[in-house]
Design an enzyme around this catalytic site. Sequence first.
Site, PDB file in Angstrom:
ATOM      1  N   ASP A 154      81.647  45.727 -12.646  1.00 27.90           N
ATOM      2  CA  ASP A 154      82.163  45.840 -11.284  1.00 27.90           C
ATOM      3  C   ASP A 154      81.596  47.113 -10.651  1.00 27.90           C
ATOM      4  OD1 ASP A 154      83.784  45.475  -8.930  1.00 27.90           O
ATOM      5  OD2 ASP A 154      85.238  44.400 -10.169  1.00 27.90           O
ATOM      6  N   MET A 199      76.200  43.679  -8.377  1.00 26.26           N
ATOM      7  CA  MET A 199      75.783  42.323  -8.763  1.00 26.26           C
ATOM      8  C   MET A 199      74.636  41.799  -7.907  1.00 26.26           C
ATOM      9  SD  MET A 199      79.040  40.149  -7.363  1.00 26.26           S
ATOM     10  CE  MET A 199      79.609  40.296  -5.663  1.00 26.26           C
ATOM     11  N   LYS A 247      85.361  35.118 -11.376  1.00 25.67           N
ATOM     12  CA  LYS A 247      86.653  34.591 -10.951  1.00 25.67           C
ATOM     13  C   LYS A 247      86.938  35.045  -9.519  1.00 25.67           C
ATOM     14  CE  LYS A 247      89.255  36.613 -13.865  1.00 25.67           C
ATOM     15  NZ  LYS A 247      88.209  37.647 -14.043  1.00 25.67           N
ATOM     16  N   HIS A 285      83.897  33.271  -3.279  1.00 26.22           N
ATOM     17  CA  HIS A 285      84.577  32.948  -2.011  1.00 26.22           C
ATOM     18  C   HIS A 285      84.589  34.137  -1.041  1.00 26.22           C
ATOM     19  CE1 HIS A 285      88.987  34.157  -3.347  1.00 26.22           C
ATOM     20  NE2 HIS A 285      88.129  35.143  -3.510  1.00 26.22           N
TER      21      HIS A 285
END
Length: 347
Positions: A215, A236, A249, A253
């Site tokens: 992250d 990322m 996860k 979106h």
Amino acid sequence: MEVQKGDQAAQAKIWRLIYGFSESLVLRCAVELGIADIIHEHGDTISINQLASKIPVNSVNVDHLYRIMRFLVHMKLFSIQSVKGELRYGLEPAARCLVKGWDKCMVPSILSITDKDFMAPWHYIKESLGKDSPTAFERALGMNIWDYMADNPKKNQLFNEGMACDSRLLTSALIQDCKEMFEGILSLVDVGGGTGTALRAIAKAFPHLKCTVYDLPHVIADSPDYPEVARVPGDMFKSIPSADAIMMKCILHDWDDQECIKILKKCREAVPPKGGKVIIVDIVLDVESDCHYSNMRRCMDLDMMLNTGGKERTEEEWKKLIYDAGFTGYKIKSISAVQSVIEAYPY
């Protein structure tokens, strides 16, 4: 007369919609007062005066508390019964989700979603409709959601605690419903895995897995050091650590189609040609469905639009993204959660 009845029903519906916010904020009040915890720890039904003596408020107005409890009973969170002429309150099944310490506790999600700042973007829906307009979050708070979280440590902690709560609920369903998916791999990277709470549960359930949470640096800096989970900071959009499987996860979106394709291409590069896969855990919209999660999924779609500029997607939209990113196939599995599991195969 029939017209009048129809008018009354229409007006009643609009009034319910106007005051739709009341349930969320009364729910927040119940959480802040710890009402479910008090009744749970009491071990039996409780009177209004007993409840008033235990909530964290000085000089409680008992009439006000009674009216709040009346509303919460109507919401079917608490029960009410008369015992020897005295009204006493108990927990309805849904109130268990308000009891701290239970693995299905939803308190952090409630406090995060109903936070004043995090609700502010909903007041800017109209302003976000322009083709090149900033997101409603930017309109409301002056910067995009990621910069805001980086600049506001307390809000970032609140947000991450809400995400960790959602992850716990989702991870429980993943472990229960997708055992074969994890048993067939040796290493797993959770991209955008936040505090690592979810990945730790997976690592404990499948101890053969080498697990890494990946992250942004400020997220990793604030995350706990779990012995079962390696922590790697990074971006990322630039690179992703290699593993047998990459899991995301509720990440894609947040982003528009082109950004999703970029992320998926980086994921595809990080898994081996033989047996590698990308596990996408996200909502799959079915606009015709009327299941108990359907309205929640539509709400989440608007939430993404307002806060990140992202969206929830139908199967057709997921299929296009996956193939546009160079994958050769996919399959979708429904689980006992709001989200579904999409396994994308790169080769």
